[in-house]
Design a protein around this motif. Structure first.
Motif, PDB file in Angstrom:
ATOM      1  N   VAL A 236       1.181   3.623  -1.277  1.00  0.00           N
ATOM      2  CA  VAL A 236       0.927   2.812  -2.473  1.00  0.00           C
ATOM      3  C   VAL A 236       1.617   1.459  -2.301  1.00  0.00           C
ATOM      4  N   LEU A 237       0.821   0.409  -2.319  1.00  0.00           N
ATOM      5  CA  LEU A 237       1.341  -0.944  -2.162  1.00  0.00           C
ATOM      6  C   LEU A 237       1.846  -1.471  -3.503  1.00  0.00           C
ATOM      7  N   SER A 238       3.008  -2.096  -3.493  1.00  0.00           N
ATOM      8  CA  SER A 238       3.565  -2.659  -4.715  1.00  0.00           C
ATOM      9  C   SER A 238       2.699  -3.800  -5.234  1.00  0.00           C
ATOM     10  N   PRO A 239       2.442  -3.842  -6.538  1.00  0.00           N
ATOM     11  CA  PRO A 239       1.730  -4.990  -7.107  1.00  0.00           C
ATOM     12  C   PRO A 239       2.579  -6.258  -7.096  1.00  0.00           C
ATOM     13  N   LEU A 240       3.866  -6.106  -6.803  1.00  0.00           N
ATOM     14  CA  LEU A 240       4.760  -7.262  -6.713  1.00  0.00           C
ATOM     15  C   LEU A 240       4.979  -7.676  -5.266  1.00  0.00           C
ATOM     16  N   ALA A 241       4.031  -7.337  -4.406  1.00  0.00           N
ATOM     17  CA  ALA A 241       4.041  -7.779  -3.010  1.00  0.00           C
ATOM     18  C   ALA A 241       2.855  -8.722  -2.817  1.00  0.00           C
ATOM     19  N   TRP A 242       3.126  -9.989  -2.613  1.00  0.00           N
ATOM     20  CA  TRP A 242       2.083 -11.014  -2.555  1.00  0.00           C
ATOM     21  C   TRP A 242       1.987 -11.607  -1.160  1.00  0.00           C
ATOM     22  N   PRO A 243       0.904 -11.354  -0.435  1.00  0.00           N
ATOM     23  CA  PRO A 243       0.726 -12.008   0.860  1.00  0.00           C
ATOM     24  C   PRO A 243       0.359 -13.480   0.667  1.00  0.00           C
ATOM     25  N   LEU A 244       0.924 -14.332   1.496  1.00  0.00           N
ATOM     26  CA  LEU A 244       0.735 -15.782   1.384  1.00  0.00           C
ATOM     27  C   LEU A 244       0.350 -16.349   2.748  1.00  0.00           C
ATOM     28  N   SER A 245      -0.569 -17.289   2.754  1.00  0.00           N
ATOM     29  CA  SER A 245      -0.961 -17.953   3.994  1.00  0.00           C
ATOM     30  C   SER A 245      -0.941 -19.459   3.779  1.00  0.00           C
ATOM     31  N   TYR A 246      -0.298 -20.160   4.704  1.00  0.00           N
ATOM     32  CA  TYR A 246      -0.159 -21.611   4.598  1.00  0.00           C
ATOM     33  C   TYR A 246      -0.497 -22.278   5.940  1.00  0.00           C
ATOM     34  N   ARG A 247      -0.965 -23.502   5.859  1.00  0.00           N
ATOM     35  CA  ARG A 247      -1.212 -24.275   7.080  1.00  0.00           C
ATOM     36  C   ARG A 247       0.094 -24.752   7.693  1.00  0.00           C
ATOM     37  N   TYR A 248       1.094 -24.987   6.840  1.00  0.00           N
ATOM     38  CA  TYR A 248       2.387 -25.491   7.310  1.00  0.00           C
ATOM     39  C   TYR A 248       3.440 -24.377   7.238  1.00  0.00           C
TER      40      TYR A 248
ATOM     41  N   HIS B 293      15.204  -8.319  -7.022  1.00  0.00           N
ATOM     42  CA  HIS B 293      15.466  -9.454  -6.142  1.00  0.00           C
ATOM     43  C   HIS B 293      14.163  -9.876  -5.473  1.00  0.00           C
ATOM     44  N   VAL B 294      13.901 -11.166  -5.440  1.00  0.00           N
ATOM     45  CA  VAL B 294      12.711 -11.686  -4.772  1.00  0.00           C
ATOM     46  C   VAL B 294      13.068 -12.000  -3.326  1.00  0.00           C
ATOM     47  N   ARG B 295      12.241 -11.509  -2.414  1.00  0.00           N
ATOM     48  CA  ARG B 295      12.484 -11.690  -0.988  1.00  0.00           C
ATOM     49  C   ARG B 295      11.209 -12.186  -0.306  1.00  0.00           C
ATOM     50  N   PHE B 296      11.385 -12.756   0.878  1.00  0.00           N
ATOM     51  CA  PHE B 296      10.263 -13.205   1.697  1.00  0.00           C
ATOM     52  C   PHE B 296      10.407 -12.621   3.099  1.00  0.00           C
ATOM     53  N   MET B 297       9.294 -12.332   3.742  1.00  0.00           N
ATOM     54  CA  MET B 297       9.302 -11.921   5.138  1.00  0.00           C
ATOM     55  C   MET B 297       8.081 -12.510   5.826  1.00  0.00           C
ATOM     56  N   GLN B 298       8.226 -12.802   7.113  1.00  0.00           N
ATOM     57  CA  GLN B 298       7.107 -13.345   7.877  1.00  0.00           C
ATOM     58  C   GLN B 298       6.263 -12.195   8.408  1.00  0.00           C
ATOM     59  N   LEU B 299       4.961 -12.371   8.410  1.00  0.00           N
ATOM     60  CA  LEU B 299       4.041 -11.330   8.834  1.00  0.00           C
ATOM     61  C   LEU B 299       3.485 -11.638  10.214  1.00  0.00           C
ATOM     62  N   ASN B 300       3.362 -10.585  11.037  1.00  0.00           N
ATOM     63  CA  ASN B 300       2.639 -10.738  12.291  1.00  0.00           C
ATOM     64  C   ASN B 300       1.206 -10.245  12.088  1.00  0.00           C
ATOM     65  N   GLU B 301       0.441 -10.203  13.149  1.00  0.00           N
ATOM     66  CA  GLU B 301      -0.972  -9.846  13.018  1.00  0.00           C
ATOM     67  C   GLU B 301      -1.152  -8.450  12.436  1.00  0.00           C
ATOM     68  N   VAL B 302      -0.357  -7.482  12.918  1.00  0.00           N
ATOM     69  CA  VAL B 302      -0.523  -6.096  12.479  1.00  0.00           C
ATOM     70  C   VAL B 302      -0.075  -5.917  11.032  1.00  0.00           C
ATOM     71  N   SER B 303       1.088  -6.448  10.678  1.00  0.00           N
ATOM     72  CA  SER B 303       1.575  -6.279   9.306  1.00  0.00           C
ATOM     73  C   SER B 303       0.670  -6.987   8.306  1.00  0.00           C
ATOM     74  N   GLN B 304       0.152  -8.147   8.687  1.00  0.00           N
ATOM     75  CA  GLN B 304      -0.764  -8.862   7.795  1.00  0.00           C
ATOM     76  C   GLN B 304      -2.040  -8.051   7.583  1.00  0.00           C
TER      77      GLN B 304
ATOM     78  N   LEU C 210      -5.619  -4.404   4.420  1.00  0.00           N
ATOM     79  CA  LEU C 210      -6.422  -3.181   4.344  1.00  0.00           C
ATOM     80  C   LEU C 210      -5.947  -2.272   3.209  1.00  0.00           C
ATOM     81  N   MET C 211      -4.650  -2.251   2.961  1.00  0.00           N
ATOM     82  CA  MET C 211      -4.143  -1.433   1.861  1.00  0.00           C
ATOM     83  C   MET C 211      -4.680  -1.931   0.522  1.00  0.00           C
ATOM     84  N   ARG C 212      -4.863  -3.229   0.408  1.00  0.00           N
ATOM     85  CA  ARG C 212      -5.426  -3.790  -0.826  1.00  0.00           C
ATOM     86  C   ARG C 212      -6.924  -3.515  -0.912  1.00  0.00           C
ATOM     87  N   GLU C 213      -7.604  -3.651   0.224  1.00  0.00           N
ATOM     88  CA  GLU C 213      -9.058  -3.514   0.229  1.00  0.00           C
ATOM     89  C   GLU C 213      -9.499  -2.059   0.151  1.00  0.00           C
ATOM     90  N   GLN C 214      -8.722  -1.154   0.757  1.00  0.00           N
ATOM     91  CA  GLN C 214      -9.118   0.261   0.818  1.00  0.00           C
ATOM     92  C   GLN C 214      -7.925   1.139   0.413  1.00  0.00           C
TER      93      GLN C 214
END
Length: 260
Positions: free
Chosen positions: A150-162, A192-203, A208-212
């Motif tokens: 179960v993915l947390s609704p307070l987990a927001w993936p973000l993508s930026y050009r910079y 606590h609000v935290r950030f982490m960088q995603l690689n190809e697999v984690s992203q 997929l957890m959101r989509e399926q």
């Protein structure tokens, strides 16, 4: 107390004139009958409150401008944007909306201003979100591979050009790199609000957890192995097991779907 000797305008007209002058004192005259010394108190009070609030919520953005440049940015926001809320905590979102939707690139604006402002706003937005993770029913100790994570609704993936997480007074990229920056912002059970960088697999796993959301952890990892054409799907499942556990420890994955 503000005392007005004469009031030739209606109350509504007076309020409009007062607000217009506070917002743009250079081009809009103060209401008649009010001593300028008293108006100066209101001009400074309103502007400094907004400037201070925005500087506190967008600290990196603030440090990219010198004092006159920051004042000019806040003043232009003050003049050009019409906020849709009277609530002070929602003002940073109004500033973000202004930067993204109204403000065109200007001479002293960095090219990454929109993305950086969004990145900084996310922390406040997650902190103020009304969702409580404790209210979400999951099996906290469930098997993340064999069960349905179960993915947390307070987990927001973000993508930026910079690479917004690295921008500072000494690092101001003038062009976006070839590779996008993918991050995850989340709020854990300790709020606590935290950030982490995603690689190809984690992203891909988070997407997929959101989509399926009905797939088990194993099914998700097998699908990832297929999508990236990995020669050893079993290795993806093993590394994915560790990834799911790490996300569980961070409260990004809350547990598994419970049958009760």
């Amino acid at each position: 107390m503000l005392i007005i000797a004469t009031m030739p305008e209606s109350l509504r007209e007076l309020q409009i004139a007062f607000a217009g002058h506070i917002r743009n004192p250079v081009e809009i005259s103060a209401p008649t009958g009010i001593e300028d010394r008293r108006m100066q108190v209101y001009r400074e009070l309103f502007f400094n409150n907004v400037s201070g609030l925005l500087a506190g919520n967008f600290p990196v953005t603030r440090r990219l401008y010198d004092a006159p440049g920051w004042s000019r940015l806040v003043r232009e926001f003050y003049i050009e944007h019409r906020a849709q809320t009277p609530l002070f905590p929602e003002l940073p979102q109004e500033f973000l909306r202004y930067v993204q939707e109204q403000r065109q690139g200007r001479a002293d604006d960095p090219p990454f201003l929109q993305e950086l402002a969004h990145y900084e706003w996310v922390e406040l937005a997650l902190a103020l979100d009304q969702i409580e993770l404790a209210d979400i029913k999951v099996d906290r100790e469930g098997n993340l591979v064999e069960g349905i994570p179960v993915l947390s609704p307070l987990a927001w993936p973000l993508s930026y050009r910079y690479p917004v997480q690295h921008i500072s007074e000494t690092f101001r990229p003038t062009e976006a790199p070839v590779q996008m920056t993918h991050l995850l912002a989340y709020r854990n059970r300790a709020d606590h609000v935290r950030f982490m960088q995603l690689n190809e697999v984690s992203q891909l796993l988070l997407a997929l957890m959101r989509e399926q959301p009905k797939l088990s952890g194993r099914q998700l990892l097998e699908l990832i192995a297929s999508k990236i054409a990995h020669p050893r799907p079993a290795a993806v499942i093993e590394s994915g097991r560790a990834l799911l556990h790490d996300l569980w420890q961070r409260d990004v994955v809350l547990g598994t779907v419970t049958n009760s």
